[in-house]
Structure formats: structure tokens, C-alpha cells
Motif scaffolding. Structure first.
Motif, PDB file in Angstrom:
ATOM      1  N   VAL A  62       0.938  -1.082  -0.009  1.00  0.00           N
ATOM      2  CA  VAL A  62      -0.132   0.215   0.183  1.00  0.00           C
ATOM      3  C   VAL A  62       0.883   1.051   0.018  1.00  0.00           C
ATOM      4  CG1 VAL A  62      -1.597   1.239   1.466  1.00  0.00           C
ATOM      5  CG2 VAL A  62      -1.759  -1.194   1.233  1.00  0.00           C
ATOM      6  N   THR A  63       0.658   1.893  -0.748  1.00  0.00           N
ATOM      7  CA  THR A  63       1.699   3.313  -1.051  1.00  0.00           C
ATOM      8  C   THR A  63       1.039   4.413  -0.537  1.00  0.00           C
ATOM      9  OG1 THR A  63       0.652   3.744  -3.432  1.00  0.00           O
ATOM     10  CG2 THR A  63       2.409   2.159  -3.255  1.00  0.00           C
ATOM     11  N   ALA A  64      -0.355   4.627  -0.104  1.00  0.00           N
ATOM     12  CA  ALA A  64      -1.030   5.792   0.486  1.00  0.00           C
ATOM     13  C   ALA A  64      -2.111   5.262   1.000  1.00  0.00           C
ATOM     14  CB  ALA A  64      -1.037   6.889  -0.562  1.00  0.00           C
ATOM     15  N   VAL A  65      -2.527   6.313   1.948  1.00  0.00           N
ATOM     16  CA  VAL A  65      -3.953   6.088   2.724  1.00  0.00           C
ATOM     17  C   VAL A  65      -4.484   7.560   2.981  1.00  0.00           C
ATOM     18  CG1 VAL A  65      -3.369   4.049   3.820  1.00  0.00           C
ATOM     19  CG2 VAL A  65      -2.901   5.934   4.900  1.00  0.00           C
ATOM     20  N   GLU A  66      -5.634   7.474   2.926  1.00  0.00           N
ATOM     21  CA  GLU A  66      -6.505   8.665   3.287  1.00  0.00           C
ATOM     22  C   GLU A  66      -7.769   8.419   3.718  1.00  0.00           C
ATOM     23  OE1 GLU A  66      -6.914  12.388   3.860  1.00  0.00           O
ATOM     24  OE2 GLU A  66      -5.404  11.900   2.489  1.00  0.00           O
ATOM     25  N   PHE A  67      -8.369   9.403   4.402  1.00  0.00           N
ATOM     26  CA  PHE A  67      -9.692   9.112   5.252  1.00  0.00           C
ATOM     27  C   PHE A  67     -10.548  10.238   4.929  1.00  0.00           C
ATOM     28  CE2 PHE A  67     -12.483   9.827   8.727  1.00  0.00           C
ATOM     29  CZ  PHE A  67     -13.006   8.378   9.208  1.00  0.00           C
ATOM     30  N   SER A  68     -11.884   9.880   4.759  1.00  0.00           N
ATOM     31  CA  SER A  68     -12.860  10.863   4.577  1.00  0.00           C
ATOM     32  C   SER A  68     -14.059  10.400   4.569  1.00  0.00           C
ATOM     33  CB  SER A  68     -12.522  11.548   2.934  1.00  0.00           C
ATOM     34  OG  SER A  68     -13.795  12.421   2.732  1.00  0.00           O
ATOM     35  N   GLU A  69     -14.963  11.004   5.450  1.00  0.00           N
ATOM     36  CA  GLU A  69     -16.305  10.664   5.864  1.00  0.00           C
ATOM     37  C   GLU A  69     -16.349   9.045   6.095  1.00  0.00           C
ATOM     38  OE1 GLU A  69     -19.200  12.103   2.766  1.00  0.00           O
ATOM     39  OE2 GLU A  69     -18.085  14.043   2.560  1.00  0.00           O
ATOM     40  N   ASP A  70     -15.789   8.509   7.026  1.00  0.00           N
ATOM     41  CA  ASP A  70     -15.864   7.124   7.691  1.00  0.00           C
ATOM     42  C   ASP A  70     -15.288   6.175   6.498  1.00  0.00           C
ATOM     43  OD1 ASP A  70     -16.778   8.166  10.163  1.00  0.00           O
ATOM     44  OD2 ASP A  70     -18.753   7.978   9.533  1.00  0.00           O
ATOM     45  N   LEU A  71     -14.563   6.593   5.611  1.00  0.00           N
ATOM     46  CA  LEU A  71     -14.061   5.695   4.735  1.00  0.00           C
ATOM     47  C   LEU A  71     -12.480   5.719   4.633  1.00  0.00           C
ATOM     48  CD1 LEU A  71     -16.582   5.908   1.732  1.00  0.00           C
ATOM     49  CD2 LEU A  71     -16.398   3.952   3.454  1.00  0.00           C
ATOM     50  N   VAL A  72     -11.794   4.592   4.582  1.00  0.00           N
ATOM     51  CA  VAL A  72     -10.409   4.680   4.477  1.00  0.00           C
ATOM     52  C   VAL A  72     -10.144   4.368   3.049  1.00  0.00           C
ATOM     53  CG1 VAL A  72      -8.013   4.038   5.149  1.00  0.00           C
ATOM     54  CG2 VAL A  72      -9.817   4.364   6.693  1.00  0.00           C
ATOM     55  N   TYR A  73      -9.342   5.125   2.230  1.00  0.00           N
ATOM     56  CA  TYR A  73      -8.948   4.824   0.951  1.00  0.00           C
ATOM     57  C   TYR A  73      -7.473   4.290   0.870  1.00  0.00           C
ATOM     58  CZ  TYR A  73     -13.282   7.427  -0.153  1.00  0.00           C
ATOM     59  OH  TYR A  73     -14.502   7.696  -0.117  1.00  0.00           O
ATOM     60  N   ALA A  74      -7.143   3.278   0.303  1.00  0.00           N
ATOM     61  CA  ALA A  74      -5.858   2.689   0.508  1.00  0.00           C
ATOM     62  C   ALA A  74      -5.269   2.517  -1.130  1.00  0.00           C
ATOM     63  CB  ALA A  74      -5.721   1.206   0.990  1.00  0.00           C
ATOM     64  N   VAL A  75      -4.344   3.167  -1.411  1.00  0.00           N
ATOM     65  CA  VAL A  75      -3.610   2.909  -2.925  1.00  0.00           C
ATOM     66  C   VAL A  75      -2.669   1.731  -2.722  1.00  0.00           C
ATOM     67  CG1 VAL A  75      -2.596   3.865  -4.913  1.00  0.00           C
ATOM     68  CG2 VAL A  75      -4.154   5.382  -3.464  1.00  0.00           C
ATOM     69  N   VAL A  76      -2.966   0.704  -3.868  1.00  0.00           N
ATOM     70  CA  VAL A  76      -2.354  -0.284  -3.899  1.00  0.00           C
ATOM     71  C   VAL A  76      -1.326  -0.369  -5.183  1.00  0.00           C
ATOM     72  CG1 VAL A  76      -2.341  -2.824  -4.069  1.00  0.00           C
ATOM     73  CG2 VAL A  76      -3.962  -1.730  -2.645  1.00  0.00           C
ATOM     74  N   LYS A  77      -0.045  -0.552  -4.829  1.00  0.00           N
ATOM     75  CA  LYS A  77       1.102  -0.439  -5.812  1.00  0.00           C
ATOM     76  C   LYS A  77       0.838  -1.420  -7.081  1.00  0.00           C
ATOM     77  CE  LYS A  77       5.907  -0.376  -6.442  1.00  0.00           C
ATOM     78  NZ  LYS A  77       7.359  -0.363  -5.626  1.00  0.00           N
ATOM     79  N   ASP A  78       1.290  -1.084  -8.187  1.00  0.00           N
ATOM     80  CA  ASP A  78       1.302  -2.014  -9.553  1.00  0.00           C
ATOM     81  C   ASP A  78      -0.098  -2.609  -9.704  1.00  0.00           C
ATOM     82  OD1 ASP A  78       3.774  -1.323  -9.789  1.00  0.00           O
ATOM     83  OD2 ASP A  78       4.569  -2.829  -8.534  1.00  0.00           O
ATOM     84  N   SER A  79      -1.125  -2.418  -8.951  1.00  0.00           N
ATOM     85  CA  SER A  79      -2.151  -3.179  -9.486  1.00  0.00           C
ATOM     86  C   SER A  79      -3.362  -2.071 -10.081  1.00  0.00           C
ATOM     87  CB  SER A  79      -2.771  -3.938  -8.262  1.00  0.00           C
ATOM     88  OG  SER A  79      -3.243  -3.127  -7.209  1.00  0.00           O
ATOM     89  N   ASN A  80      -3.099  -1.048 -10.166  1.00  0.00           N
ATOM     90  CA  ASN A  80      -4.138   0.152 -10.617  1.00  0.00           C
ATOM     91  C   ASN A  80      -5.242   0.093  -9.714  1.00  0.00           C
ATOM     92  OD1 ASN A  80      -2.130   1.148 -12.475  1.00  0.00           O
ATOM     93  ND2 ASN A  80      -2.856  -0.375 -13.920  1.00  0.00           N
ATOM     94  N   ALA A  81      -5.066  -0.089  -8.383  1.00  0.00           N
ATOM     95  CA  ALA A  81      -6.276  -0.170  -7.616  1.00  0.00           C
ATOM     96  C   ALA A  81      -6.488   0.451  -6.406  1.00  0.00           C
ATOM     97  CB  ALA A  81      -6.244  -1.892  -6.967  1.00  0.00           C
ATOM     98  N   LEU A  82      -7.392   0.993  -6.198  1.00  0.00           N
ATOM     99  CA  LEU A  82      -7.881   1.785  -5.119  1.00  0.00           C
ATOM    100  C   LEU A  82      -8.795   0.925  -4.254  1.00  0.00           C
ATOM    101  CD1 LEU A  82      -8.179   4.553  -3.490  1.00  0.00           C
ATOM    102  CD2 LEU A  82      -9.927   4.981  -4.971  1.00  0.00           C
ATOM    103  N   ARG A  83      -8.475   0.678  -2.987  1.00  0.00           N
ATOM    104  CA  ARG A  83      -9.303  -0.110  -2.069  1.00  0.00           C
ATOM    105  C   ARG A  83      -9.996   0.804  -1.097  1.00  0.00           C
ATOM    106  NH1 ARG A  83      -8.197  -6.000  -2.312  1.00  0.00           N
ATOM    107  NH2 ARG A  83      -6.795  -6.065  -3.966  1.00  0.00           N
ATOM    108  N   ILE A  84     -11.323   0.560  -0.744  1.00  0.00           N
ATOM    109  CA  ILE A  84     -11.964   1.437   0.084  1.00  0.00           C
ATOM    110  C   ILE A  84     -12.203   0.530   1.235  1.00  0.00           C
ATOM    111  CG2 ILE A  84     -14.138   2.592   0.515  1.00  0.00           C
ATOM    112  CD1 ILE A  84     -14.183   3.263  -2.667  1.00  0.00           C
ATOM    113  N   ILE A  85     -11.839   0.945   2.391  1.00  0.00           N
ATOM    114  CA  ILE A  85     -12.107   0.199   3.689  1.00  0.00           C
ATOM    115  C   ILE A  85     -13.144   0.790   4.581  1.00  0.00           C
ATOM    116  CG2 ILE A  85     -10.850  -0.723   5.575  1.00  0.00           C
ATOM    117  CD1 ILE A  85      -8.322  -0.051   3.572  1.00  0.00           C
ATOM    118  N   PHE A  86     -13.954  -0.012   5.226  1.00  0.00           N
ATOM    119  CA  PHE A  86     -14.986   0.591   6.063  1.00  0.00           C
ATOM    120  C   PHE A  86     -15.305  -0.419   7.022  1.00  0.00           C
ATOM    121  CE2 PHE A  86     -17.201  -1.462   2.626  1.00  0.00           C
ATOM    122  CZ  PHE A  86     -18.294  -2.127   3.231  1.00  0.00           C
ATOM    123  N   ASP A  87     -15.822  -0.034   8.092  1.00  0.00           N
ATOM    124  CA  ASP A  87     -16.448  -0.752   9.378  1.00  0.00           C
ATOM    125  C   ASP A  87     -17.827  -1.197   9.051  1.00  0.00           C
ATOM    126  OD1 ASP A  87     -16.712  -2.328  11.613  1.00  0.00           O
ATOM    127  OD2 ASP A  87     -16.489  -0.590  13.144  1.00  0.00           O
TER     128      ASP A  87
END
Length: 89
Positions: A62-87
Motif C-alpha cells: 500500500v503506497t498511500a492512505v486517506e480518510f474521508s467521511e468514515d471511509l479509508v482509501y488505500a492505494v495499492v502499488k502496481d495493480s492500479n487499484a484503489l481499495r475502500i475500507i469501512f467498518d
């Protein structure tokens, strides 16, 4: 600047690094190159006693993380993916 606390992360491999940190209240979200725990959640409410609370294993670092409105966004290297993490209680 005053150091309030620190901890050893014990990441694998030993050359693994933290590439991003986002702190929201008493929780820190870490983006790392740890081969088994690329995303980490830490309780930072007591700076003298930092505690790892949760981790996620992604297919790439994971190359970067950001938090906004109860969601965590994680950028994953080399897979062109943005993961959204929530509880989901």
C-alpha cells in the motif's frame, strides 16, 4: 518538537517501510510495504503505549492512505487499484 512516544513496527522484510500515515482522532492508518500487513491500524490514544489494532494483507504494498467521511482509501502499488475500507458493524 517533543517526542511523545514511539514503537517498533517489526515489519517483514526488515527493509519494509511506512509510505503513508493518516491520523483521525485516536486512530492511525498506515500504508506499508510489509509483505503480510500492508495496511495497519494503530490506537494512538496513549502516545506512550501505541497499540496495533488491526491489519490487512493486500496483494501488493500500500503506497498511500486517506480518510474521508468514515471511509479509508488505500492505494495499492502496481495493480492500479484503489481499495475502500469501512467498518460494517
Amino acid at each position: 518538537i517533543t517526542l511523545l512516544g514511539s514503537t517498533l513496527l517489526n515489519m517483514a522484510p526488515s527493509t519494509a517501510q511506512v509510505s503513508g500515515i493518516t491520523v483521525v482522532g485516536n486512530v492511525a492508518f498506515l500504508a506499508t510495504s510489509d509483505s503480510n500487513e500492508e495496511f495497519q491500524v494503530w490506537d494512538v490514544s496513549d502516545p506512550g503505549n501505541l497499540q496495533r489494532r488491526s491489519t490487512l494483507n493486500f496483494p501488493q504494498e500500500v503506497t498511500a492512505v486517506e480518510f474521508s467521511e468514515d471511509l479509508v482509501y488505500a492505494v495499492v502499488k502496481d495493480s492500479n487499484a484503489l481499495r475502500i475500507i469501512f467498518d460494517n458493524p
